[in-house]
Design an enzyme around this catalytic site. Sequence first.
Site, PDB file in Angstrom:
ATOM      1  CB  SER A 245      24.314  40.445 -37.163  1.00 28.34           C
ATOM      2  OG  SER A 245      23.164  40.511 -37.960  1.00 28.34           O
ATOM      3  CG  MET A 246      27.133  42.028 -42.710  1.00 27.55           C
ATOM      4  SD  MET A 246      27.614  43.738 -43.064  1.00 27.55           S
ATOM      5  CE  MET A 246      28.813  44.049 -41.772  1.00 27.55           C
TER       6      MET A 246
END
Length: 256
Positions: free
Chosen positions: A93-94
């Site tokens: 994700s991030m």
Amino acid sequence: MTIAAGTWTVPVRRLAYPRARLIGVPYAGAGAAAFHGWPAELPEWLELWAVRLPARETRIGEPPMADVHAVVAAVADALAGFDDTPYALYGHSMGALVAFELARELRRRGSPAPVRLCVSGRRAPQRADDLPGICHLPKPEFLAAVRRLNGIPEQLFDEPGLIDVLEPALRADFAVCERYRHTAEEPLATGLSVFGGDRDPTTDLEQLHAWRRQAAGPFVLRTYRGDHFFVHTRRRELLTDLVGDLGRVVSSTERA
């Protein structure tokens, strides 16, 4: 060579003579603990380190950072103290965005490149974010939006007070993603492994496949049954595939 643990890098599984090293970047709001269950699934030759960002775990008193370039510059500084053991970067994700920009920052510095970049649960960086921005919302609305997006593991909302402690780091991490603007550069020379959940509401198959443009080396895309956090529910399958990809490139490097 002994590598000292630093502010930004945390040993999760340290080996005397690793064949390769995996450096993991956690998802929004998480710290090095996101990788604590991984060693049991890893082969004896693979060392594991995690990136620990400000405003979480032992760095809880530090202000969070909301700019991806400031983050990757600090992590790149930390990695300069590592030896020349072949290494791979992984992020979810991030963390996938940070790992990608970290690989590019290391290239700009002339540092050794990762033998493989592994990313999961994140659209390709050149693809614009089509989800509504939430990092600027007031706290109740922000946390409600995070929950609707399945942006962090649901169990964190069940711990009294924990989500309040995590909120500054979580908000900064969402700002990292929402304020990111891709700048075109030459594709990375490394191979690229991309992983996704087939029911992830934040990322679809086409967005995952678009990562192919970012690396000149061998590309592989795999999907698993699960939502955004298939990395927990399908961890064994994910790590089996990730280790297989890494093992092949490490063996090839050793034979060269």
